[in-house]
Design a protein around this motif. Structure first.
Motif, PDB file in Angstrom:
ATOM      1  N   ALA A 209       4.114  19.314  17.045  1.00 38.12           N
ATOM      2  CA  ALA A 209       3.688  18.725  15.670  1.00 38.12           C
ATOM      3  C   ALA A 209       3.473  17.688  15.206  1.00 38.12           C
ATOM      4  O   ALA A 209       2.156  18.023  14.369  1.00 38.12           O
ATOM      5  N   PRO A 210       3.573  17.096  15.100  1.00 32.43           N
ATOM      6  CA  PRO A 210       3.356  15.629  15.768  1.00 32.43           C
ATOM      7  C   PRO A 210       1.562  15.367  15.696  1.00 32.43           C
ATOM      8  O   PRO A 210       1.221  15.149  15.679  1.00 32.43           O
ATOM      9  N   LEU A 211       1.834  16.035  17.347  1.00 31.81           N
ATOM     10  CA  LEU A 211       0.937  15.111  17.807  1.00 31.81           C
ATOM     11  C   LEU A 211      -0.681  16.162  17.631  1.00 31.81           C
ATOM     12  O   LEU A 211      -1.661  15.447  17.719  1.00 31.81           O
ATOM     13  N   VAL A 212       0.319  16.959  16.973  1.00 37.88           N
ATOM     14  CA  VAL A 212      -1.945  17.171  16.510  1.00 37.88           C
ATOM     15  C   VAL A 212      -1.705  16.840  15.477  1.00 37.88           C
ATOM     16  O   VAL A 212      -3.079  17.236  14.690  1.00 37.88           O
ATOM     17  N   ALA A 213      -0.767  16.857  14.395  1.00 38.60           N
ATOM     18  CA  ALA A 213      -0.939  16.149  13.518  1.00 38.60           C
ATOM     19  C   ALA A 213      -2.101  14.762  13.758  1.00 38.60           C
ATOM     20  O   ALA A 213      -2.584  14.933  12.481  1.00 38.60           O
ATOM     21  N   SER A 214      -1.482  14.270  14.434  1.00 34.05           N
ATOM     22  CA  SER A 214      -2.322  13.110  14.600  1.00 34.05           C
ATOM     23  C   SER A 214      -3.931  12.765  14.642  1.00 34.05           C
ATOM     24  O   SER A 214      -4.485  12.573  13.919  1.00 34.05           O
ATOM     25  N   PHE A 215      -4.075  14.692  14.880  1.00 37.49           N
ATOM     26  CA  PHE A 215      -5.303  14.944  15.225  1.00 37.49           C
ATOM     27  C   PHE A 215      -6.253  15.234  13.933  1.00 37.49           C
ATOM     28  O   PHE A 215      -7.652  15.199  13.765  1.00 37.49           O
ATOM     29  N   GLY A 216      -5.583  14.895  12.757  1.00 40.20           N
ATOM     30  CA  GLY A 216      -5.786  15.510  11.065  1.00 40.20           C
ATOM     31  C   GLY A 216      -5.513  16.895  11.171  1.00 40.20           C
ATOM     32  O   GLY A 216      -6.285  17.380  10.030  1.00 40.20           O
ATOM     33  N   VAL A 217      -5.130  17.767  11.628  1.00 36.74           N
ATOM     34  CA  VAL A 217      -4.492  19.542  11.443  1.00 36.74           C
ATOM     35  C   VAL A 217      -3.460  19.222  10.751  1.00 36.74           C
ATOM     36  O   VAL A 217      -2.835  18.827  11.808  1.00 36.74           O
ATOM     37  N   PRO A 218      -3.326  20.064   9.714  1.00 35.35           N
ATOM     38  CA  PRO A 218      -2.111  19.998   9.443  1.00 35.35           C
ATOM     39  C   PRO A 218      -0.731  21.059   9.890  1.00 35.35           C
ATOM     40  O   PRO A 218      -1.838  22.319  10.876  1.00 35.35           O
TER      41      PRO A 218
ATOM     42  N   GLU B  91      -4.278  23.876  22.958  1.00 38.08           N
ATOM     43  CA  GLU B  91      -4.718  25.419  22.211  1.00 38.08           C
ATOM     44  C   GLU B  91      -5.363  25.139  21.087  1.00 38.08           C
ATOM     45  O   GLU B  91      -5.699  25.677  20.544  1.00 38.08           O
ATOM     46  N   MET B  92      -3.853  24.603  19.967  1.00 40.65           N
ATOM     47  CA  MET B  92      -3.898  24.531  18.430  1.00 40.65           C
ATOM     48  C   MET B  92      -5.246  24.188  17.872  1.00 40.65           C
ATOM     49  O   MET B  92      -5.764  24.256  17.333  1.00 40.65           O
ATOM     50  N   LEU B  93      -5.028  22.769  18.825  1.00 37.90           N
ATOM     51  CA  LEU B  93      -6.389  21.785  18.017  1.00 37.90           C
ATOM     52  C   LEU B  93      -8.148  22.717  17.907  1.00 37.90           C
ATOM     53  O   LEU B  93      -8.700  22.555  17.674  1.00 37.90           O
ATOM     54  N   THR B  94      -7.689  23.511  19.696  1.00 40.44           N
ATOM     55  CA  THR B  94      -9.455  24.054  19.660  1.00 40.44           C
ATOM     56  C   THR B  94      -9.700  25.009  18.447  1.00 40.44           C
ATOM     57  O   THR B  94     -10.454  25.840  17.798  1.00 40.44           O
ATOM     58  N   ALA B  95      -8.549  26.114  18.144  1.00 40.82           N
ATOM     59  CA  ALA B  95      -8.506  27.078  17.301  1.00 40.82           C
ATOM     60  C   ALA B  95      -8.655  26.578  16.237  1.00 40.82           C
ATOM     61  O   ALA B  95      -9.036  27.248  15.152  1.00 40.82           O
TER      62      ALA B  95
ATOM     63  N   GLY C 264     -10.531  24.277  15.490  1.00 41.29           N
ATOM     64  CA  GLY C 264     -11.994  23.676  15.191  1.00 41.29           C
ATOM     65  C   GLY C 264     -12.238  22.526  15.622  1.00 41.29           C
ATOM     66  O   GLY C 264     -13.212  21.877  15.069  1.00 41.29           O
ATOM     67  N   VAL C 265     -11.205  21.847  16.643  1.00 38.51           N
ATOM     68  CA  VAL C 265     -11.313  20.341  16.887  1.00 38.51           C
ATOM     69  C   VAL C 265     -11.532  20.354  18.061  1.00 38.51           C
ATOM     70  O   VAL C 265     -10.666  21.040  19.193  1.00 38.51           O
ATOM     71  N   SER C 266     -13.188  19.634  18.409  1.00 41.83           N
ATOM     72  CA  SER C 266     -13.261  19.716  19.016  1.00 41.83           C
ATOM     73  C   SER C 266     -13.282  18.715  20.214  1.00 41.83           C
ATOM     74  O   SER C 266     -13.202  17.520  19.394  1.00 41.83           O
ATOM     75  N   GLY C 267     -13.308  18.093  21.714  1.00 40.23           N
ATOM     76  CA  GLY C 267     -13.313  16.634  22.712  1.00 40.23           C
ATOM     77  C   GLY C 267     -11.910  16.021  22.129  1.00 40.23           C
ATOM     78  O   GLY C 267     -11.801  14.400  22.578  1.00 40.23           O
TER      79      GLY C 267
END
Length: 446
Positions: free
Chosen positions: A113-122, A295-299, A301-304
Motif C-alpha cells: 500500500a505505501p509503495l503504490v501510494a509513493s507514486f501518487g496513486v491513492p 500491476e496496480m500502477l499500470t491499471a 494509468g501510471v507508466s514507467g
C-alpha cells in the motif's frame, strides 16, 4: 404464493427460484435483485437461502448472472466515493486496491500500500482479521503500539488525500448482504461455491469504489484453492466481475505451497514488512510486492514506474511511516515480543525440498497468532520464524523454526502441527523451488 409483502415491491416465490437453480436454469435480473434485498431484510428464511446456495454450488451460475448477483450485493449497502481526490492540476486521481485470497505469511499488503501510494496513486485498502490458519492484516498492524483500525469515512478520505494510503477495517455498511450470506455459507457446506466466493470478494471491493483492482489468487497447500484449475476459475470469474462493473481488474496466480517470507504471525510479519520497505527482506516477499505494485500502477494509468527502486530509495518507507502515524501508531516503537520461544531443528542434512504452508499456518494459529472464532483475541508476539526456505541447504541440528508464544503450554501442539511439514532431499535437483508467480489473467483473456 409470494414471499414479500412490502408495498410497491415486485415479488417472487423463492421456492420457484430454488427450483430454477436446482434444475440448472438462470435467474433473471429482477429475480436476483428481489432475492438479495428480501434476504438482507429478513424476508427469506435461512433454510431457503441455504438451499439456493447449495443449488448454486452444484449447478453454477452464468457470467451475467454472477454480475447481477454481485451488483445486488453492492446495492444492499453503502458505496464509497473517492471522486473528490484530485491532483495538483485538479484532475481526479485514480485509486488502486489489491485483494489476496489469503495464505500463510502473506504480509504483502503492508509494504504494498505505501509503495503504490509513493507514486501518487491513492490506495484505499479495507482489510480484515484472521480466522484459522490464515493471518489478518488488521491483526498484524495492531501489533504496532497505538495503531487503530477503525476510521470514519471522513478520516479515511482525509488520510488518502494527505498520505495516499490507508489500511483500515471495512465499515458495517458495505455489502451487508455479503456478511449475512457468508455466515450462512460457513455452516451449510457451501463456502466452496466459486460464484459465491467471487461475488463475496468483489461486492466488497467494488463497494469500496476503487478504480483499479489487482487480485492475488493463491493456490497450494496453504491456500483456500488447492488446485491450479480451481484458482484459475476463481480468478477468471473475479476479473470478469470487475470488468463488467467498469473496474480495471487483473489477477496474478501465486503459489502458496510454502509460506511467504520467513515469518508467520503478527508483530513478526510487521518487522519483516519494514525490512522490505527498507530495501531488504526475503526475496519472495520483495518479488511479489513489486509484481503486484507494477500491476496496480499500470491499471491506475501510471507508466514507467519502478517499484523496486522506490523500495531501495526510501520513498515507500516514508509513506509507510506517515500512514502508520496518521492512524495513531508509532512507527519507531518497539514491537511486542513473545514471552516464550522454542526451536525446532533439522533432523538430517541436505537440501530443503518442501515446507508445507498449511502446517506452518496451523502452528502459528496454535501458538496464539490466530483465532478459532471471530470474537477470540490474538497474541501480538505469537508466531513462527523460519530459518530456511525450500531450495536452501540445511545441516542436521540446524534451527528450522522458532516458535513464539506468550503461553508456554501452546508449544507442544504447535510442534505437533509441524511434524512432517518439511522434506530434506539428498540432492539439489530434486529440491527445485516452484515459481512464485504462476500466471496472470486479464480481461483480454476471458
Amino acid at each position: 404464493m409470494t414471499q414479500d409483502s412490502t408495498p410497491g415491491t415486485q415479488t417472487f416465490d423463492v421456492v420457484d427460484l430454488i427450483r430454477t437453480k436446482r434444475d440448472g436454469g438462470r435467474l433473471a435480473d429482477e429475480e436476483i435483485a428481489w432475492l438479495i434485498d428480501a434476504y438482507t431484510h429478513g424476508r427469506i428464511a435461512e433454510e431457503q437461502m441455504s438451499s439456493l446456495a447449495m443449488a448454486i454450488l452444484l449447478r453454477g451460475m452464468e457470467r451475467a448472472e454472477i454480475s447481477r448477483w454481485t451488483r445486488a450485493m453492492i446495492e444492499s449497502g453503502e458505496r464509497m466515493d473517492f471522486s473528490s481526490l484530485k491532483d495538483a492540476d485538479g484532475r481526479r486521481r485514480r485509486t488502486a486496491d489489491k485483494h489476496s485470497t489469503g495464505g500463510v505469511g502473506d504480509k504483502i499488503t503492508l509494504p504494498l500500500a505505501p509503495l503504490v501510494a509513493s507514486f501518487g496513486v491513492p490506495v484505499p485498502q479495507l482489510s480484515g482479521r484472521g480466522l484459522g490458519h490464515t493471518g489478518g492484516t488488521l491483526d498484524k498492524l495492531e501489533a504496532i503500539p497505538g495503531w487503530r483500525a477503525s476510521l470514519s469515512n471522513e478520516e479515511m478520505l482525509r488520510q488518502l488525500d494527505e498520505v495516499g494510503a490507508v489500511i483500515c477495517a471495512a465499515g458495517a455498511g458495505l455489502a451487508p448482504a455479503d456478511k449475512k450470506l457468508y455466515a450462512l455459507r460457513d455452516v451449510t457446506g457451501t463456502v466452496e461455491a466459486i460464484p459465491l466466493i467471487a461475488s463475496s470478494i468483489m461486492s466488497k471491493k467494488m463497494a469500496e469504489g476503487t478504480d483499479a483492482l489487482v487480485l492475488d489468487v493463491k493456490v497450494g497447500s496453504g491456500a483456500f484453492m488447492k488446485t491450479r484449475e480451481d484458482a484459475e476459475e476463481l480468478a477468471r470469474t473475479m476479473v470478469a466481475l470487475g470488468t463488467d462493473a467498469g473496474v480495471a481488474t487483473t489477477a496474478l496466480l501465486t503459489s502458496m505451497e510454502a509460506p511467504l517470507g520467513l515469518t508467520a504471525g503478527n508483530a513478526v510479519e510487521v518487522e519483516e514488512s519494514v525490512e522490505v520497505l527498507a530495501g531488504g527482506g526475503p526475496a519472495d516477499v520483495v518479488e511479489l510486492t513489486v509484481a503486484l505494485a507494477q500491476e496496480m500502477l499500470t491499471a491506475a494509468g501510471v507508466s514507467g514506474a519502478d517499484p523496486a527502486e522506490a523500495l531501495r530509495d526510501g520513498r515507500a518507507m516514508d509513506t509507510w511511516r506517515r500512514m502508520i502515524a496518521a492512524q495513531g501508531g508509532d512507527p519507531d516503537a518497539e514491537l511486542p515480543r513473545a514471552a516464550h520461544e522454542h526451536t525446532v531443528t533439522a533432523e538430517r542434512s541436505g537440501t530443503l525440498s518442501r515446507m508445507d504452508a498449511m502446517a506452518v499456518g496451523l502452528a502459528a494459529w496454535r501458538l496464539g497468532a490466530g483465532r478459532a472464532r471471530k470474537e477470540d483475541a490474538v497474541q501480538a508476539g505469537a508466531g513462527v520464524r523460519m530459518h530456511a526456505k525450500p531450495g536452501d541447504t540445511v545441516t542436521a541440528g540446524q534451527p528450522l523454526f522458532t516458535l513464539l508464544t506468550d503461553e508456554e503450554h501452546r508449544i507442544e501442539r504447535a510442534q505437533a502441527a509441524l511434524e512432517g511439514a518439511v522434506d530434506v532431499a539428498d540432492d539439489e535437483a530434486s529440491a527445485a523451488a516452484e515459481s512464485l508467480i504462476l500466471g496472470r489473467i486479464t480481461a483480454d483473456e476471458l
